[in-house]
Design an enzyme around this catalytic site. Sequence first.
Site, PDB file in Angstrom:
ATOM      1  CB  VAL A 132      -0.930   0.033   1.241  1.00 19.90           C
ATOM      2  CG1 VAL A 132      -1.816   1.271   1.202  1.00 19.90           C
ATOM      3  CG2 VAL A 132      -1.769  -1.226   1.319  1.00 19.90           C
ATOM      4  N   GLY A 187       6.180   3.659 -17.168  1.00 24.43           N
ATOM      5  CA  GLY A 187       6.247   2.511 -16.263  1.00 24.43           C
ATOM      6  C   GLY A 187       5.510   2.706 -14.951  1.00 24.43           C
ATOM      7  CD  GLU A 190      -0.449  -2.224 -10.776  1.00 27.31           C
ATOM      8  OE1 GLU A 190      -0.288  -3.455 -10.677  1.00 27.31           O
ATOM      9  OE2 GLU A 190       0.219  -1.407 -10.107  1.00 27.31           O
ATOM     10  CE  LYS A 205      -1.593   0.487  -4.553  1.00 24.59           C
ATOM     11  NZ  LYS A 205      -1.242   1.504  -5.544  1.00 24.59           N
ATOM     12  N   GLY A 302       7.738   2.761  -7.611  1.00 29.56           N
ATOM     13  CA  GLY A 302       9.133   2.965  -7.998  1.00 29.56           C
ATOM     14  C   GLY A 302      10.054   2.019  -7.261  1.00 29.56           C
TER      15      GLY A 302
HETATM   16  N1  HSE Z   1       0.130   1.136 -10.499  1.00 32.27           N
HETATM   17  C1  HSE Z   1       0.330   1.541  -9.152  1.00 32.27           C
HETATM   18  C2  HSE Z   1       0.150   3.060  -9.087  1.00 32.27           C
HETATM   19  C3  HSE Z   1       1.715   1.136  -8.693  1.00 32.27           C
HETATM   20  O1  HSE Z   1       0.034   3.691 -10.138  1.00 32.27           O
HETATM   21  O2  HSE Z   1       0.092   3.603  -8.003  1.00 32.27           O
HETATM   22  C4  HSE Z   1       1.899   1.099  -7.220  1.00 32.27           C
HETATM   23  O3  HSE Z   1       1.021   0.216  -6.582  1.00 32.27           O
END
Ligand code: HSE
Length: 436
Positions: A132, A187, A190, A205, A302
């Site tokens: 989270v 990047g 998801e 989350k 990250g």
């Molecule tokens: N895809 C998620 C985001 C990555 O954009 O927050 C972290 O969980």
Amino acid sequence: MNPVKIGLLGLGTVGGGTVNVLRRNADEITRRAGREIQICRASTRDLQRSRICDTTGIALTQDPLEIVNDPDIQIVVELIGGETLAKELVLKALDNGKHVVTANKALIALHGNEIFAKAREKGLMVAFEPAVAGGIPIIKAIREGLTGNRVEWLAGIINGTCNYILTEMRDKGRDFEDVLQEAQALGYAEADPTFDVEGIDAAHKLTILASIAFGIPLQFDKVYVEGISGVTRLDVTYAEALGYRIKLLGVARRSEKGIELRVHPTLIPYRRLIANVDGVMNAVVVKGDAVGPTLYYGAGAGADPTASSVVADIVDVVRALTSDPENRVPHLAFQPTALADTPVLPIGDIETAYYLRLSAEDKPGVLADVTRILAGRNISIEAIIQKEPLTGESHLPIIMLTHKVPERELNAAIAEIEALATINKPVKRIRMETLG
Ligand code: HSE
């Protein structure tokens, strides 16, 4: 003392970051943990791929089961994501007597109840801080730092991709699709970006946060989820003109009737700190009865930020290796036998204020018809603005902010308004939160 032996499942962005952080800060981490932490083995789908970390001294394999079944490994760190294989590996690791650290929000939100039950049965730890809000120690803060509080509500920007998209739409007047493509290329998103933009990632989350805040079982299926794909540049601009920012917010609130669990685009007054959390950053406000509102801010994704949480969990597990399982911090903050069965409210039962955008014919009486419908349902209007018609359009936009109203009542009013011949369907509706 002997080093603690770690097996990493997954050597992608977060796995690579974990190797780097553990190597870079090895001395400090050992001083904190009381023992050296050694990554002995790591699994990866592609042995030849170039990586962000140096894997010297780490035995690589393409078969994660080898690690889960290795008797020397004491802690398995699951960083492969997804549900099916990850669940199988985590349960197997627990069966084999290994503690687990995971960054997998879907795994915990959907299967956490089963996984924690197995861990308890075996006297093992399952730590999930990186699941989270990436690098923000929000699990630790709620589960331990706020343990003296009755948590009243929490609200978080917990998907960086959506926050990046909404920020770019507001700051640069860009369109949703255009920014999404960039977020994918950078990047942030998801593997399946639907998880981000349709709010599913944030709902995973929120499920976890709500459980540790209120002491309820994980109930992903009860979360109301609405993503940002329907938010237009117009809405972002009109909200701004009215003093609000649109954010994808995860809200968990305790009310007299039950618990609200919802993820949706939300208008927040721009003067709130959380409304100024921009780009890929994450933030969570938690309101405790004793402490009042608290705000946690940082990088939600990250390599290094997420590794920061992975390593914190590994150190927590190492410190507790010799402790009596009964005396460890419970997985979901509350003792497992003391979880509450407080009902999660259907979205129709919640009460918020709303932003409405109507496309109305420009002739006398149209606005009066709309306000009559709202008044008939006891819906009070806080603000109203009428804009010029957009170029080439016969209808003009009317934006209304309502006071708080039960959602069921507002939906009924919208249905009546949409039935008017002078109003184009659909009426756009975005919930508002003052977070006061
Ligand atoms: N895809 C998620 C985001 C990555 O954009 O927050 C972290 O969980």
